[in-house]
Scaffold this active site. Structure first.
Site, PDB file in Angstrom:
ATOM      1  N   ASP A  26     -15.687 -35.689 -29.353  1.00 29.61           N
ATOM      2  CA  ASP A  26     -15.098 -34.685 -30.232  1.00 29.61           C
ATOM      3  C   ASP A  26     -16.178 -33.867 -30.926  1.00 29.61           C
ATOM      4  O   ASP A  26     -17.088 -34.419 -31.547  1.00 29.61           O
ATOM      5  CB  ASP A  26     -14.217 -35.379 -31.279  1.00 29.61           C
ATOM      6  CG  ASP A  26     -13.472 -34.392 -32.148  1.00 29.61           C
ATOM      7  OD1 ASP A  26     -12.362 -33.984 -31.762  1.00 29.61           O
ATOM      8  OD2 ASP A  26     -14.002 -34.028 -33.219  1.00 29.61           O
ATOM      9  N   TYR A  41     -19.774 -27.012 -36.033  1.00 33.94           N
ATOM     10  CA  TYR A  41     -20.685 -28.118 -36.330  1.00 33.94           C
ATOM     11  C   TYR A  41     -22.123 -27.675 -36.050  1.00 33.94           C
ATOM     12  O   TYR A  41     -22.471 -27.301 -34.924  1.00 33.94           O
ATOM     13  CB  TYR A  41     -20.359 -29.347 -35.489  1.00 33.94           C
ATOM     14  CG  TYR A  41     -19.056 -30.040 -35.827  1.00 33.94           C
ATOM     15  CD1 TYR A  41     -18.329 -29.709 -36.965  1.00 33.94           C
ATOM     16  CD2 TYR A  41     -18.543 -31.034 -35.003  1.00 33.94           C
ATOM     17  CE1 TYR A  41     -17.140 -30.347 -37.270  1.00 33.94           C
ATOM     18  CE2 TYR A  41     -17.351 -31.682 -35.301  1.00 33.94           C
ATOM     19  CZ  TYR A  41     -16.650 -31.324 -36.431  1.00 33.94           C
ATOM     20  OH  TYR A  41     -15.464 -31.949 -36.724  1.00 33.94           O
ATOM     21  N   SER A  50      -5.184 -29.910 -36.312  1.00 32.39           N
ATOM     22  CA  SER A  50      -5.935 -30.654 -37.319  1.00 32.39           C
ATOM     23  C   SER A  50      -5.745 -29.995 -38.678  1.00 32.39           C
ATOM     24  O   SER A  50      -5.674 -28.765 -38.773  1.00 32.39           O
ATOM     25  CB  SER A  50      -7.423 -30.663 -36.939  1.00 32.39           C
ATOM     26  OG  SER A  50      -8.211 -31.222 -37.965  1.00 32.39           O
ATOM     27  N   TRP A  53      -9.877 -38.552 -38.778  1.00 31.44           N
ATOM     28  CA  TRP A  53     -11.284 -38.305 -39.070  1.00 31.44           C
ATOM     29  C   TRP A  53     -11.649 -38.946 -40.410  1.00 31.44           C
ATOM     30  O   TRP A  53     -10.797 -39.213 -41.232  1.00 31.44           O
ATOM     31  CB  TRP A  53     -11.625 -36.820 -39.053  1.00 31.44           C
ATOM     32  CG  TRP A  53     -10.922 -35.881 -39.995  1.00 31.44           C
ATOM     33  CD1 TRP A  53      -9.821 -35.128 -39.717  1.00 31.44           C
ATOM     34  CD2 TRP A  53     -11.297 -35.548 -41.349  1.00 31.44           C
ATOM     35  NE1 TRP A  53      -9.481 -34.357 -40.806  1.00 31.44           N
ATOM     36  CE2 TRP A  53     -10.372 -34.580 -41.819  1.00 31.44           C
ATOM     37  CE3 TRP A  53     -12.323 -35.956 -42.197  1.00 31.44           C
ATOM     38  CZ2 TRP A  53     -10.433 -34.032 -43.098  1.00 31.44           C
ATOM     39  CZ3 TRP A  53     -12.394 -35.418 -43.479  1.00 31.44           C
ATOM     40  CH2 TRP A  53     -11.464 -34.478 -43.911  1.00 31.44           C
ATOM     41  N   ALA A  68     -14.350 -42.723 -45.025  1.00 28.77           N
ATOM     42  CA  ALA A  68     -14.441 -41.872 -46.218  1.00 28.77           C
ATOM     43  C   ALA A  68     -15.862 -41.367 -46.425  1.00 28.77           C
ATOM     44  O   ALA A  68     -16.444 -41.506 -47.499  1.00 28.77           O
ATOM     45  CB  ALA A  68     -13.934 -42.613 -47.453  1.00 28.77           C
ATOM     46  N   GLY A  79     -18.413 -41.423 -36.348  1.00 28.58           N
ATOM     47  CA  GLY A  79     -19.704 -40.746 -36.292  1.00 28.58           C
ATOM     48  C   GLY A  79     -20.797 -41.771 -36.506  1.00 28.58           C
ATOM     49  O   GLY A  79     -20.571 -42.807 -37.146  1.00 28.58           O
TER      50      GLY A  79
END
Length: 350
Positions: free
Chosen positions: A54, A59, A158, A212, A216, A292
């Site tokens: 993704d 980005y 999204s 996503w 947090a 990530g």
């Protein structure tokens, strides 16, 4: 469970891994990864069996897409990977057509993404953010045209209202045209607001959920320590400098969630990050949380979350501390009891 325990994304034929590799860190200077580290993270993910990558056009100013495209091309992986990217956020100050959900921008944005990704199609094209002005019919028709043209295979939404996704899915079903197959929204133990409307809508409409920020932005990994005398929390990570969240993760309620998560994780024999990620992955409707990683060790630690299993007591503990509005969040359960005179009535389930 492993990354090759595949599942379909929503009510579609798109087969994905149970964890998606988020590449916002690729090419990002401050809290991201150097190019060689990004390559190592990408290689480790695909070598572990992962197939769901993704990214987004904004980005690192497009650098993330360029790196992903380079890594995929060099390894000849295009046919076996699900490449997902996004459109919607502003790419050029002062030009309203360089952002948003309108047809003009969607075509422009996709052309740029295809060029950077070194491919002639995208597997999953995300509306990155609802622009509040473009009619849902225009969005649906534009993305459907791109599916029919072979430029994208599927699309999803999204960061949008539940009603917007519901209207699009309903119109698509009524007219037998391509519709959204998934939602991508923030979801974690400290961000549960989507449980009221978005998740029930997604489950009824057959939309997969790819959350996503399941940690947090690192807060639930325990990277930050609350200072005894107040002030800014100590710790190094995305939240320690300029970031989209500011200091909003450092609330009294969120610290209570983290303090409850730590002993649960210890009892499970895992880290708080692994427990937090496992909690999201186990929630109804979730297909593949987006993870990530700034290095390979962190990535492998995330993989281990797939094997974490909670007891009912542990889940109850986490629910009690993390549900923000007990009445609203449990309203339909409470109303069901009132409607049926406190009798247990099980609805039909597919």
């Amino acid at each position: 469970m492993s990354l090759s325990d595949f599942r379909t994304l929503g009510r579609s034929g798109l087969v994905v891994s149970p964890l998606a590799l988020g590449t916002m860190t690729f090419g990002t200077p401050r809290w991201g990864s150097a190019d060689d580290v990004s390559r190592a993270v990408f290689d480790a993910y695909v070598e572990a069996g992962g197939n769901f990558v993704d990214t987004a056009d904004v980005y690192a100013g497009g650098r993330s897409e360029e790196l992903v495209g380079q890594y995929v091309a060099e390894r000849g992986l295009r046919d076996q990977l699900v490449l997902a990217t996004k459109f919607g956020f502003g790419a050029q100050a002062g030009n309203p057509h360089a952002s948003g959900n309108g047809r003009k921008h969607i075509y422009q944005a996709l052309e740029g993404s295809l060029r950077r990704l070194k491919t002639d199609y995208v597997d999953l094209y995300w509306l990155h953010v609802w622009d509040t002005v473009t009619p849902v019919e225009e969005v649906l028709q534009t993305l459907g045209d791109l599916v029919r043209a072979g430029k994208i295979r599927y699309f999803g939404f999204s960061d949008m209202p539940a009603w917007f996704a519901t209207q699009a899915a309903t119109l698509a079903a009524a007219h037998a045209v391509p519709g959204p197959i998934a939602m991508q929204l923030e979801y974690s133990l400290v961000a549960r607001r989507i449980e009221g409307e978005h998740i029930p809508a997604a489950r009824h409409l057959g939309l997969g959920l790819t959350p996503w920020s399941p940690l947090a932005a690192g807060f639930l990994a325990g990277k930050y320590e609350r200072p005894a005398g107040g002030g800014k929390p100590g710790g190094e990570g995305r939240l320690s400098g300029p970031n989209p969240f500011g200091d909003m993760k450092f609330t009294e309620r969120n610290w209570r969630v983290l303090n409850a998560l730590r002993p649960v994780a210890a009892a499970l024999g895992c880290s708080p990050a692994q427990a937090a990620l496992a909690w999201v992955a186990a929630q109804p409707g979730v297909t593949a949380p987006i993870i990530g990683a700034s290095n390979v060790a962190q990535l492998h630690a995330n993989f281990a979350a797939l094997d974490v299993r909670f007891s009912s007591e542990q889940l109850h503990t986490l629910d009690e501390v993390s549900i923000e509005d007990p009445f609203y969040d449990r309203m339909w359960t409470l109303m069901k009891g009132a409607v049926f005179g406190k009798n247990a009535v099980q609805g039909w389930q597919a």
